[in-house]
Each structure stands twice: as structure tokens, then as C-alpha cells.
Design a protein around this motif. Sequence first.
Motif, PDB file in Angstrom:
ATOM      1  N   ASP A   1      24.842 -20.850  16.977  1.00 32.80           N
ATOM      2  CA  ASP A   1      26.164 -21.452  16.916  1.00 32.80           C
ATOM      3  C   ASP A   1      26.090 -22.680  16.002  1.00 32.80           C
ATOM      4  N   PRO A   2      27.160 -22.999  15.244  1.00 33.92           N
ATOM      5  CA  PRO A   2      27.122 -24.170  14.352  1.00 33.92           C
ATOM      6  C   PRO A   2      26.714 -25.462  15.060  1.00 33.92           C
ATOM      7  N   SER A   3      27.066 -25.615  16.342  1.00 29.94           N
ATOM      8  CA  SER A   3      26.718 -26.843  17.056  1.00 29.94           C
ATOM      9  C   SER A   3      25.222 -26.944  17.333  1.00 29.94           C
ATOM     10  N   SER A   4      24.495 -25.823  17.202  1.00 29.33           N
ATOM     11  CA  SER A   4      23.040 -25.846  17.400  1.00 29.33           C
ATOM     12  C   SER A   4      22.288 -26.119  16.112  1.00 29.33           C
TER      13      SER A   4
ATOM     14  N   ILE B   1      33.613 -29.462  16.441  1.00 28.41           N
ATOM     15  CA  ILE B   1      32.707 -30.472  16.986  1.00 28.41           C
ATOM     16  C   ILE B   1      33.118 -31.860  16.505  1.00 28.41           C
ATOM     17  N   SER B   2      33.054 -32.817  17.403  1.00 28.21           N
ATOM     18  CA  SER B   2      33.302 -34.219  17.074  1.00 28.21           C
ATOM     19  C   SER B   2      32.058 -35.029  17.365  1.00 28.21           C
ATOM     20  N   GLY B   3      31.877 -36.114  16.625  1.00 25.70           N
ATOM     21  CA  GLY B   3      30.738 -36.992  16.889  1.00 25.70           C
ATOM     22  C   GLY B   3      30.763 -37.553  18.294  1.00 25.70           C
ATOM     23  N   ARG B   4      31.951 -37.719  18.857  1.00 29.16           N
ATOM     24  CA  ARG B   4      32.063 -38.224  20.229  1.00 29.16           C
ATOM     25  C   ARG B   4      31.515 -37.242  21.256  1.00 29.16           C
TER      26      ARG B   4
END
Length: 463
Positions: A196-199, A249-252
Motif C-alpha cells: 500500500d502507498p502508506s507502507s 495520507i496526511s502528515g498528521r
Amino acid sequence: MMLGKITGSEILRNPKSLFRTLTIIVCLLASTSPSVSQTVETQRDAASQALIDGDPALTTRLAQEILSKTPNDFPTLFILSQAQTELGQDSAAAASAKRAYRAARTDEEKLQASRLAAAAKFNLGQFTRAEWWLRRGANHTDTPEEVAVVAREFQAIRQKNPLSIKLGFSIAPSNNINGGTEDSTFSLGEFDFIFDPSSRSLSGVEYAGDVDVSYRLSQGPTHATYAGLYLFGRTYALSSSSREAAPGISGRDYALGLAEVSLSHQRALFEGFGPSGISLHAGQVWYGGDPLWRYQKLALSQGFRLGQSASASLQLSAEDQEGLRADQPDTKVIDLQANYARRLENQNVVRLSLNSRQNRADTATNTFTDHRATLSYDLARTILGNKVSASLTAGKKTYDEFSLSLDGRRDRYVSVGVSATLEQVSYFGFSPNWSVSVTRTNSNVTRYSTLEVTGRLGVQSNF
């Protein structure tokens, strides 16, 4: 022209007699002051002499007469503050020193007025305000000797101050704020999967700050007890390329927060050893804005004196974490740490730290051991105005069982870092600090094979 050097030990030992000595030097300022009438100059000489002769009441009366005509006369305000200190009028002395600071025309005068105000606040028991005045004075130092004097006075007041407040802030660009992998796919048995892009590793900027407050509840020749409050916050801003790669996805989402209260006690229990310590901690951690876990921790420590140039310490802690969301299990954590430091003949300092963590969670996939060693070297001499240190960390993290592997998980990591403090640039006794670190992790689970390069800019106290 220097007004005199007040060392920290002198502030604590006998500030009033010291002020009288300084007056002799203050008198010389009259010759460098703007043109004044002969009457004012004569009165000022008389006020100075009266203080030298031990008649602060006469000094106060003469100084006030002068100030009624020239209210912003720095030498007179300086002398008045000293006379008021001799009379035990510390609040008035602090006010006069403040006026002297405002009337000062040069860095030298502002430095001496700041030190005088700090001494008056010290006599009033207002230690934190005294420290603040010395930080103001640090802005007007011109030589290493002046910086050293202010630092000694600050440390002397800090020893008496039951309240300690430390602030920190940093900005850190990184190529991998989420600990993501460099690879796009991974295998599990005979099957291949796409991450997944978040990984995947996401670049961005970390913004972090902390507040560390400690209050000394009691103190004796061989013991001290403290209450503490620690707050930490960290959030991120993703780079434009990371926002495109992972639009949801957000940096927060990777923001971390921590709040902790503590109670600690140190005591000299064993002759020839360093202090023995015990501390209790309770706190909570937030991740992505949501509660992650709360914890209680007990820590024991023991210091060791190894001659004049070396020291060592051991610390053992046991922590109980209570998960506050479904994917965060309850966990027991045992930490053991050993530290050693030695100052070499060239005044450089070498440090060695050994850490071992046992993380026992209610779920096997969150249970691991982590062992690491850190070697650091601090240079005594500056390089291009920077006080430099370097560090090397190597470690191994092991999971007997892991959800993305049929054979557990084994991480080996190495981190190299360089940090420097630009002491020549100072504001209120704080200097910019920068560091660069590179961390490479190799894992049998592809997702956790990572490379992180981080640059960090923050501030550091010189005292």
C-alpha cells in the motif's frame, strides 16, 4: 570598561560585600558618561564614596537627588541599586537595576546591569527570574571570558532554584518519516503482494517540541526528591511527491504526542559510589491524534564514580502499557541500560551506551527483543565555530512470530550521526544545533528494510 566580574559562587556567598567592591569600578564610569553639570558629577562621586565607606543610606539619598535631575543616568542607577541591596531593599534594588539596564548605552553596561538585576532577584528568592536576567545579559557578552562568567552565575543560581524548565524545538526534513520500505512488492510463501502507498517511504518535514519541568521537593547533603512533568509533540508535513504518491495520507496521521508526570528520589547510599535513584512515571501516548496507550513505569538507577575523568551508570525499568485502541495490545516492557563516559587527556569525551529491551505484548506479533549499542565522541575543540560530536549505533530487533512472515522477523540496523552546536551564535543563551543521521535497517521482512536520512535543526542551551 568592565564593571567587575561577579562569579556564581560570589553571588551565593556574599553579594553585598561584592557590590561594594564593584562600586570602585563603577565610579570610573563617570569619566566616560555624557557631559553633566559639575554639581551632578560631584554628587555622584560623593554617592560612590559613601557606598565604599559603608554608608548606603547616604548613597541612596544622594543618588535619588541626582536622578531627580537626570533620571536616566546609568552610573547613578547602578550605584543606587547596590546601595539598596546593602540596605536590604531588594525589591527596590531590582527595580533600579532594571532602570539601569534600560538606560545603558553599551553592551558592557547592559551586561553588568543584567547581572546586578539577577543578583537582586536571587536575593528575593526569585530564582527563575534571576536566570532570565542572566539570559538577557548573555545577549550582550563580547568575549569568551564574559560568557564563562554568565554561565558560572547561571549554574550557581540553578543549583538553588527548585524549579527547572527546559524547552526544545526542532525541524527535521527526512526522506522517510513513516519508516516505510523502499520496495514496492513483497512475498509471503508462494504469493506476491504490492505494498500500500502508506507502507512505502514518504518524505516530508518533522516539527517537534517538548517541555520538561522539574521541581525539587526536598534536598539534603545526600538526597534530593523531584516532581516532574514532561510534554512532547511531533507532527509532519508531507512533501508534494509524497502527497501525490499517497493522496489519502496526511502528515498528521503520523503525529505523536506524550504527556507524563513523575516522582523521583536520589540518595547517596553507598560510599564511593554515585547516587542511587528510584522514579515513578505515569503517562499517555497519542498517535495520529487518537489515544494509543497509557503507561506506568518504575525505574531504578545506580551511578558509579571511576576516578576524576570517568563515570558509569546502570538503569533498570519496568513499564506496564495499557492499549487504548483495538490494534494496540497491553504490553509489559523491561529496559536495561548501561552507560560509560570518559574524558580523555585531550579533553574530548567518549561515551558508550548499551541497551536491552524486552517487549512482551498480549499478541505474539507485537512481542520482540531489541539490543543495541551506541558509541559517541564529543570534540572539545570547535570546528568552524561548531562544537561537534559523532555517534554510531548498531542493533538487532527480533520477533519470534510476525504476521508478514512465516519465520518471524529479524531486523539489523546501523545508524551514523553527526551533530554540532554553533555556540558563536547565541540568543538568550541559546544556540542553533544541527544534526544529520543516516539509518539503514535490513530485515528478513521486506516491509521493514528501510533507509532513513534525516537532517535536524533545533536550539540548545549554552548553560
